[in-house]
Scaffold this motif. Structure first.
Motif, PDB file in Angstrom:
ATOM      1  N   GLY A   1       0.816  -1.208   0.000  1.00  0.00           N
ATOM      2  CA  GLY A   1       0.000   0.000   0.000  1.00  0.00           C
ATOM      3  C   GLY A   1       0.850   1.257   0.000  1.00  0.00           C
ATOM      4  O   GLY A   1       0.520   2.248  -0.655  1.00  0.00           O
TER       5      GLY A   1
ATOM      6  N   SER B   1      -7.241  -2.234   7.271  1.00  0.00           N
ATOM      7  CA  SER B   1      -7.062  -0.793   7.094  1.00  0.00           C
ATOM      8  C   SER B   1      -5.595  -0.379   7.120  1.00  0.00           C
ATOM      9  O   SER B   1      -5.260   0.731   6.703  1.00  0.00           O
ATOM     10  CB  SER B   1      -7.834  -0.025   8.180  1.00  0.00           C
TER      11      SER B   1
ATOM     12  N   GLN C   1      -4.633   0.682   3.727  1.00  0.00           N
ATOM     13  CA  GLN C   1      -4.999   2.057   3.385  1.00  0.00           C
ATOM     14  C   GLN C   1      -4.116   3.056   4.117  1.00  0.00           C
ATOM     15  O   GLN C   1      -3.737   4.091   3.569  1.00  0.00           O
ATOM     16  CB  GLN C   1      -6.473   2.305   3.727  1.00  0.00           C
TER      17      GLN C   1
ATOM     18  N   ILE D   1      -1.036   3.318   2.258  1.00  0.00           N
ATOM     19  CA  ILE D   1      -1.267   4.077   1.025  1.00  0.00           C
ATOM     20  C   ILE D   1      -1.118   5.569   1.304  1.00  0.00           C
ATOM     21  O   ILE D   1      -0.421   6.287   0.583  1.00  0.00           O
ATOM     22  CB  ILE D   1      -2.657   3.774   0.431  1.00  0.00           C
TER      23      ILE D   1
ATOM     24  N   GLN E   1     -15.960   5.296  -4.975  1.00  0.00           N
ATOM     25  CA  GLN E   1     -14.657   5.627  -4.401  1.00  0.00           C
ATOM     26  C   GLN E   1     -13.829   6.473  -5.355  1.00  0.00           C
ATOM     27  O   GLN E   1     -13.098   7.368  -4.943  1.00  0.00           O
ATOM     28  CB  GLN E   1     -13.882   4.358  -4.040  1.00  0.00           C
TER      29      GLN E   1
ATOM     30  N   THR F   1      -6.862   8.814   8.305  1.00  0.00           N
ATOM     31  CA  THR F   1      -6.839   7.368   8.094  1.00  0.00           C
ATOM     32  C   THR F   1      -6.592   6.654   9.422  1.00  0.00           C
ATOM     33  O   THR F   1      -7.176   5.596   9.696  1.00  0.00           O
ATOM     34  CB  THR F   1      -5.752   6.981   7.076  1.00  0.00           C
TER      35      THR F   1
ATOM     36  N   GLY G   1     -11.984   5.610   1.473  1.00  0.00           N
ATOM     37  CA  GLY G   1     -10.606   5.146   1.352  1.00  0.00           C
ATOM     38  C   GLY G   1     -10.381   3.782   1.963  1.00  0.00           C
ATOM     39  O   GLY G   1     -10.202   2.783   1.249  1.00  0.00           O
ATOM     40  N   PRO G   2     -10.412   3.657   3.298  1.00  0.00           N
ATOM     41  CA  PRO G   2     -10.147   2.361   3.924  1.00  0.00           C
ATOM     42  C   PRO G   2     -11.336   1.407   3.904  1.00  0.00           C
ATOM     43  O   PRO G   2     -11.161   0.192   3.780  1.00  0.00           O
ATOM     44  CB  PRO G   2      -9.796   2.750   5.371  1.00  0.00           C
TER      45      PRO G   2
ATOM     46  N   TRP H   1     -11.967  -0.981   0.712  1.00  0.00           N
ATOM     47  CA  TRP H   1     -11.120  -2.167   0.581  1.00  0.00           C
ATOM     48  C   TRP H   1     -11.410  -3.191   1.671  1.00  0.00           C
ATOM     49  O   TRP H   1     -11.290  -4.405   1.443  1.00  0.00           O
ATOM     50  CB  TRP H   1      -9.643  -1.764   0.579  1.00  0.00           C
TER      51      TRP H   1
END
Length: 521
Positions: free
Chosen positions: A34, A152, A155, A158, A273, A314, A434-435, A438
């Protein structure tokens, strides 16, 4: 141990002692993919100006040079799922790390436009694999109570990668005309570290049982994660799930009414997204702030603030996802995204473009400055009206130069409101789409169709992302920022309605329980 056959992990009579540190370490190593994904996605924002000059690119070429990574990710999406079923999650991630390394080095050394595109697309294939397989692997080794948090991590990495890319760009931008090569090339360092680290993680226990029927090795890994009782319960639950699946899932199975609810949720979240514009913000953050009248240095600094905001929120999402749940985070986040995009729309809508002696003096290009003298004393209430007038005064080449480098000298706008809007938007995305997207994707698909389904949804997500990044430069220059942000605000509002209507809560449930819930519904 056979007495535990029909017991649930939540059964108070069963004492499960989790080895959290081991599971977290595995998840962090795998989630380094990520980091590379985020770094690769954001680093191009600082290199855009350099590659545009070096390769003499038009706006369409610029859009493709940025978006081609996503185009490559589509291929990675299609290949990653089936390959992870065939070779295993771990081996595919090792291949992904190798692709990131090759892409970073080659794109930094490229001397031709076509060569540069190929190198970037190789990195895109790596992105397509990392973004799908890392969450799947983590979801398959994580205990239910930790799954949302651990997935998470991907993410989180990321956004750390995005933030590091912005910092890296800021410190490398003044190296010289070849600073873009350094910006792109430094990615090889974490890519090589990722490649080496992956050899230390175990294979997915679920994959070992499902594909190789290697229960002994799966038990050994699961015991290290949660002890003997946890290993036995998890193995039996996986086997019960396998017993329901007689044949391997095929593409046509995704069209079955049996999986209709799952596909609506997965494709819908994957669509919203990206269509709400997040990659346009990350890829073109400095460009947006320059459109709002900022200098090159200040726009890079503001991009760093965007990256840090993404990182902080995040972390908030990771803290909340297994406490508050997936659906509440999505509803809160998409609602705030809509508000933020409306704020940006309002700011740019109230902007004016003033041509006077002071603003004209800032123009660096002599030919453009002379041509713009005819506009002295005039003011334009929208970018589209300005560009319509410029077509009569400037050659196509000079008009392009004006759009890239000179328009910031004439805009009068509440740049604080623009910055606040972008930061609110990024923060809202970071706690929601975002998280959570996924996490949901890694949870909702049954093992039978997971490989093929995750590839299809990932491909669709990348296709939407590619479309957004490809069109965004054209939108800014032709429609103007007001209309561009208004479109994204409308789409974000649709995302709120979709989440409210279709998304279900998966917090605290095993993967097998989620499957039973969705297929039954």
């Amino acid at each position: 141990m056979n007495k535990m056959v029909n017991k649930d992990i939540k059964d108070p009579s069963i004492k499960v002692k989790m080895n959290k540190s081991y599971t977290i370490l595995i998840s962090l190593i795998v989630a380094l993919g990520g980091f590379l994904l985020g770094f690769d996605s954001a680093v191009i924002s600082g290199a855009v100006k350099g590659i545009t000059i070096y390769f003499e690119m038009t706006p369409t070429m610029v859009g493709f040079s940025v978006g081609c990574v996503v185009f490559g990710a589509m291929a990675g999406n299609l290949l990653a799922g089936p390959m992870s079923d065939w070779l295993g999650r771990k081996k595919v991630l090792i291949i992904v790390a190798a692709l990131f390394s090759i892409s970073a080095i080659w794109s930094a050394l490229a001397t031709g436009y076509a060569e540069f595109i190929i190198a970037r697309m190789i990195g895109g294939i790596g992105i397509g694999g990392a973004i799908l397989i890392a969450p799947i692997y983590i979801a398959e080794i994580a205990p239910p109570k930790l799954r949302g948090t651990l997935v998470s991590f991907n993410q989180l990495n990321i956004v750390i990668g995005i933030s590091v890319a912005y910092f890296s760009n800021y410190f490398l931008v003044d190296i010289g005309t070849d600073s873009w090569r350094w910006m792109l090339g430094v990615e090889a360092i974490p890519a090589i570290i990722y490649f080496i680290s992956l050899f230390t993680v175990p294979k997915s226990p679920r994959w070992l049982i499902l594909k190789l029927n290697n229960i002994a090795l799966a038990r050994k890994i699961l015991m290290k994660i949660g002890g003997e009782a946890y290993a036995e319960i998890t193995i039996q639950e996986i086997q019960r799930g396998i017993a329901k699946k007689e044949t391997k899932g095929k593409l046509k199975d995704l069209l079955s009414s049996k999986y209709a609810t799952i596909m609506i949720i997965a494709l819908g979240i994957a669509f919203f997204q990206q269509i709400t514009g997040i990659n346009a913000i990350f890829y073109y953050a400095p460009t947006i702030f320059e459109q709002a009248g900022g200098s090159t240095d200040s726009s890079f600094l503001q991009a760093i603030v965007v990256g840090l905001t993404n990182l902080v929120f995040t972390l908030v999402a990771i803290w909340l996802i297994d406490r508050l749940g997936r659906k509440p985070l999505l509803l809160i986040g998409t609602t705030c995204m809509t508000i933020a995009l409306l704020m940006a729309t309002f700011a740019f809508n109230n902007a004016t473009y003033d041509f006077n002696e002071k603003t004209l003096e800032k123009v660096n290009n002599t030919e453009i400055k002379m041509a713009l003298q005819d506009l002295k004393g005039r003011s334009f209430e929208s970018q589209s009206l300005l560009f319509k007038e410029l077509k009569l005064l400037l050659t196509p080449k000079d008009a392009l130069e004006f759009e890239r480098n000179e328009i910031k000298n004439f805009i009068q706008i509440n740049d604080t409101l623009v910055l606040m809007a972008i930061l609110l938007y990024v923060a809202s995305f970071a706690i929601s789409l975002g998280p959570v997207m996924w996490t949901l994707i890694s949870e909702v698909f049954p093992s039978k169709i997971k490989g093929i389904a995750i590839s299809v949804v990932g491909f669709f997500n990348s296709l939407v992302s590619f479309s957004v990044t490809q069109v965004f430069p054209w939108e800014l220059s032709r429609l103007g920022p007001t209309t561009t942000f208004a479109i994204y605000a409308l789409l974000s509002m649709c995302a709120v309605l979709f989440v409210y209507k279709f998304v279900i809560e998966t917090k605290g449930k095993t993967l097998e329980q989620v499957e039973e819930l969705l297929i039954r519904s």
